[in-house]
Write a protein that holds these residues in place. Sequence first.
Motif, PDB file in Angstrom:
ATOM      1  N   UNK A 152       0.997  -1.201   0.005  1.00 30.46           N
ATOM      2  CA  UNK A 152      -0.050   0.139  -0.023  1.00 30.46           C
ATOM      3  C   UNK A 152       0.948   1.363  -0.004  1.00 30.46           C
ATOM      4  N   UNK A 153       2.005   1.473   0.877  1.00 32.56           N
ATOM      5  CA  UNK A 153       2.802   2.412   1.046  1.00 32.56           C
ATOM      6  C   UNK A 153       3.585   2.481  -0.641  1.00 32.56           C
ATOM      7  N   UNK A 154       3.913   1.559  -1.171  1.00 28.94           N
ATOM      8  CA  UNK A 154       4.720   1.569  -2.503  1.00 28.94           C
ATOM      9  C   UNK A 154       3.666   2.157  -3.422  1.00 28.94           C
ATOM     10  N   UNK A 155       2.484   1.772  -3.511  1.00 22.85           N
ATOM     11  CA  UNK A 155       1.537   2.352  -4.409  1.00 22.85           C
ATOM     12  C   UNK A 155       1.177   3.748  -4.417  1.00 22.85           C
ATOM     13  N   UNK A 156       1.035   4.070  -2.908  1.00 25.85           N
ATOM     14  CA  UNK A 156       0.890   5.586  -2.709  1.00 25.85           C
ATOM     15  C   UNK A 156       2.133   6.488  -3.119  1.00 25.85           C
ATOM     16  N   UNK A 157       3.368   5.936  -3.131  1.00 27.11           N
ATOM     17  CA  UNK A 157       4.624   6.480  -3.417  1.00 27.11           C
ATOM     18  C   UNK A 157       4.586   6.774  -4.803  1.00 27.11           C
TER      19      UNK A 157
END
Length: 229
Positions: free
Chosen positions: A69-74
């Motif tokens: 989820x954090x990677x997709x936000x980045x």
Amino acid sequence: MGESLRHTSAAHVVIFMYTAPLFSALGLHFKVASERLAPLQWLGILLAFSGIAVAFLGPASETETPDLGSMLWGDTLALLAGAAWGMTTVVLRTTGLSRLPATHTLMYQLVVAFVVLMIFSIWQGQTTFNPTPAVWASLAFQSVVVSFASLLLWFWLLKHYLASRLGAFSFLTPLFGVALGAWLLDEPIEPRFLLGALFVLTGILLVSGYTTVQQALASLKHRAGPKTT
């Protein structure tokens, strides 16, 4: 872009950031008659955005970070940064800024960026500064090379050459970004991201390097044609 690097890899950021020529080409297509997109360039747009979809929506691999989820936000922030960069080119070409000296345009952008980023840093509580040698070296590089010299040269080039052609010169940057991220930062290159990146880079090449691609195809067609005596 700075915020996206806190959530995703440098390789992801550089690929999504360099979708900027796609957004600028789309914007200029509707604003500047001399920069209308050709059918081959529309194919490039389709390929590039298909690649973005693959990179975002493809099945995750075992090598990817567990915090997906954090990677997709980045990745999303990096893509928005690319869109903003592309729209900056459209504004520079289609408003009164195109008639100003490059130094004035650069100063306006840096002053506004200073105000906006200062407010954002206070809001986010990112006001701590640890003056290590690495930080000073990074700050000097960002200030002198990135924010001053390269942007000044870029604005000057935009006043003298077609923006779609200039984008072709930035085509190698994503390749260097992915390679250096894997080499220097030990970042894994996920299969789905690599496939999506290849689509994006091919699309950028067709859009930004359209004239070069067209000339290469014409040359191949001429060589394959029947020889006359």
